[in-house]
Scaffold this motif. Structure first.
Motif, PDB file in Angstrom:
ATOM      1  N   SER A  57       0.612  -1.326  -0.299  1.00 43.03           N
ATOM      2  CA  SER A  57      -0.437  -0.255   0.163  1.00 43.03           C
ATOM      3  C   SER A  57       1.540   0.641  -0.038  1.00 43.03           C
ATOM      4  O   SER A  57       2.138   1.571   0.260  1.00 43.03           O
ATOM      5  CB  SER A  57      -0.750  -0.073   1.290  1.00 43.03           C
ATOM      6  N   GLY A  87      -7.149  -4.723  -6.639  1.00 40.45           N
ATOM      7  CA  GLY A  87      -7.526  -3.611  -5.177  1.00 40.45           C
ATOM      8  C   GLY A  87      -8.078  -2.725  -5.440  1.00 40.45           C
ATOM      9  O   GLY A  87      -9.411  -2.703  -6.067  1.00 40.45           O
ATOM     10  N   SER A  88      -7.292  -2.047  -4.614  1.00 30.63           N
ATOM     11  CA  SER A  88      -8.451  -1.088  -4.457  1.00 30.63           C
ATOM     12  C   SER A  88      -7.966   0.056  -4.017  1.00 30.63           C
ATOM     13  O   SER A  88      -6.727   0.164  -3.388  1.00 30.63           O
ATOM     14  CB  SER A  88      -9.592  -1.062  -2.653  1.00 30.63           C
ATOM     15  N   GLY A  89      -8.451   1.290  -4.219  1.00 32.94           N
ATOM     16  CA  GLY A  89      -8.327   3.217  -3.752  1.00 32.94           C
ATOM     17  C   GLY A  89      -6.659   3.112  -4.364  1.00 32.94           C
ATOM     18  O   GLY A  89      -6.137   4.326  -3.935  1.00 32.94           O
ATOM     19  N   HIS A  90      -6.477   2.925  -5.380  1.00 30.85           N
ATOM     20  CA  HIS A  90      -5.555   3.792  -6.623  1.00 30.85           C
ATOM     21  C   HIS A  90      -5.660   4.453  -6.912  1.00 30.85           C
ATOM     22  O   HIS A  90      -6.524   5.628  -7.095  1.00 30.85           O
ATOM     23  CB  HIS A  90      -5.034   2.710  -7.556  1.00 30.85           C
ATOM     24  N   ASP A 131      -4.281  -7.249  -3.510  1.00 31.43           N
ATOM     25  CA  ASP A 131      -4.688  -7.409  -1.827  1.00 31.43           C
ATOM     26  C   ASP A 131      -3.377  -5.989  -1.504  1.00 31.43           C
ATOM     27  O   ASP A 131      -3.222  -5.778  -1.223  1.00 31.43           O
ATOM     28  CB  ASP A 131      -3.221  -8.617  -1.361  1.00 31.43           C
ATOM     29  N   THR A 132      -3.520  -5.405  -3.523  1.00 30.82           N
ATOM     30  CA  THR A 132      -2.631  -3.709  -3.219  1.00 30.82           C
ATOM     31  C   THR A 132      -4.098  -2.957  -2.551  1.00 30.82           C
ATOM     32  O   THR A 132      -5.227  -2.949  -3.174  1.00 30.82           O
ATOM     33  CB  THR A 132      -1.913  -3.922  -4.271  1.00 30.82           C
ATOM     34  N   SER A 133      -3.178  -2.109  -2.351  1.00 30.05           N
ATOM     35  CA  SER A 133      -4.230  -0.779  -2.481  1.00 30.05           C
ATOM     36  C   SER A 133      -3.898   0.861  -1.574  1.00 30.05           C
ATOM     37  O   SER A 133      -2.166   0.850  -1.652  1.00 30.05           O
ATOM     38  CB  SER A 133      -5.039  -0.724  -0.575  1.00 30.05           C
TER      39      SER A 133
END
Length: 398
Positions: free
Chosen positions: A267, A312-315, A289-291
């Motif tokens: 992250s 993943g999320s929030g990139h 599993d990245t953010s």
């Protein structure tokens, strides 16, 4: 006493070696003005050098001293370089002829490594090849709370495991280095930054490694920067796993068999102004599993997979480009921009993140995408096989 103290302070401020530091020499041959050495010599002149590297390091040197090594292959394992107290007074190990040196450290078969630095600090190593042929471990390792170690124009090659492993270290630098042909499986890399913080890989070339050209992983390392490198013909150009707050910028990643840049279990990582081409999978791949990854101003085109796959999320994805950017000659590994490139003047200004130049040090004024800012006339500098900026020629990576 006051006069002596003043001289000492002046030396440290100006970055000069302190007056008490000594210079030693090692030579195996009567070349370049040397005679054949002997470890029983005082080793303080070309006419009285040591025969072995360890003969000078172990038997003669103290922290802040310099060793200059004549060309040749030295069958030794280096472990006992003395620490110093600052870069201004660093212990230095140098190839005698500078960038033209041909000094190789290649230990006997069955040795652990060519060099191991454990709990060491303020050491600069310049213009040496560390060769891991027939060794049982990494070509080189820096570990056990070592800090402020600098490798400059150093090659790490033919290692059984990692080319250069940094483990539980900090403030380690590799400047215009080469790491090539290391490892036998994809967990072994050109450089492996493991559980280490605030390290810098700047410039140079990383190729032919079984895993990544450079990997950051294990123990949540943070504050590391990988910039201005050329990484090609590995499995991955750069692989970034299990970390937070590392930066990859102004890199050229091409012809790797998997992704150019792969980020896993991380992250807050940042990838800025990278040029990514011709890789065997996605150009940039973010695992599920990245953010919070920052992808800005990257050019990723002509890869077998997608230009960017962002699981993943929030990139944050801003002003990246996966269409043809009109590189000058991508097939010949020239990733400068043509005059009509759609990557010109269309990037995001990232000067607030701490950098404002491209891979060759050209100031970014209008912020093009990718590793190179378009300039008129075209750059008259190049990066050759060693990653060293040369004074003439086109910008071409071969």
């Amino acid at each position: 006493v006051k006069q002596l103290l003043g001289c000492i302070i002046f030396a440290f401020v100006m970055g000069l070696s302190p007056s008490w530091a000594a210079t030693y020499y090692t030579s195996k041959s009567a070349t370049n003005g040397f005679v054949v050495g002997s470890d029983s010599n005082n080793c303080t002149a070309l006419s009285t050098p040591c025969l072995t590297v360890n003969g000078a390091i172990t038997g003669k040197m103290s922290g802040g001293d310099t060793l200059r090594i004549n060309d040749g292959t030295y069958a030794e394992e280096i472990t006992t370089i003395p620490s110093s107290t600052s870069y201004a007074a660093a212990t230095q190990i140098q190839g005698y002829l500078g960038a033209s040196s041909a000094v190789t450290i290649r230990p006997a078969n069955g040795s652990s490594r060519a060099i191991t630095l454990s709990n060491k600090r303020y050491i600069i190593i310049t213009d040496i090849i560390f060769d891991g042929t027939s060794q049982i471990s990494d070509t080189a390792k820096v570990d056990s709370a070592s800090d402020h170690i600098r490798f400059q124009r150093v090659t790490f090659q033919n290692g059984t495991n990692q080319g250069l492993l940094w483990a539980q270290a900090s403030f380690i630098e590799c400047l215009t280095c080469i790491s090539k042909n290391n490892g036998t499986n994809d967990s072994q890399h050109g450089i492996y930054i493991s559980d280490s913080d605030s390290c810098l890989v700047q410039g140079g070339e990383y190729f032919g490694n079984a895993g990544g050209g450079v990997q950051i992983a294990s123990g949540s390392p943070t504050g590391n920067v990988i910039e201005k490198i050329v990484s090609h013909n590995n499995k991955w150009g750069i692989i970034d796993a299990d970390e937070n707050g590392n930066t990859m910028r102004n890199n050229i990643l091409y012809a790797n068999t998997a992704e150019g840049l792969r980020i896993i279990s991380a992250s807050g990582e940042a990838a800025y102004n990278n040029s990514i081409y011709g890789n065997g999978a996605a150009g940039i791949y973010l695992e599920t599993d990245t953010s919070g990854i920052l992808l800005i101003n990257n050019l990723s085109f002509g890869n077998v997979g997608a230009g960017i796959t962002a699981n993943g999320s929030g990139h944050t994805q801003t002003t990246n480009q996966t269409t043809d950017p009109s590189w000058t000659n991508a097939a010949a590994h020239d990733f400068t921009l043509q005059a009509g490139s759609t990557a010109r003047d269309t990037g995001t200004d990232l000067s607030g993140t701490g950098f404002s130049t491209d891979a060759l040090g050209v100031s970014r004024v209008t912020w093009d995408k990718g590793a190179f800012e378009y300039v008129v006339p075209p750059p008259t500098r190049s990066i050759g096989l060693s990653g060293v900026v040369k004074p003439s020629g086109s910008v071409r990576f071969q």
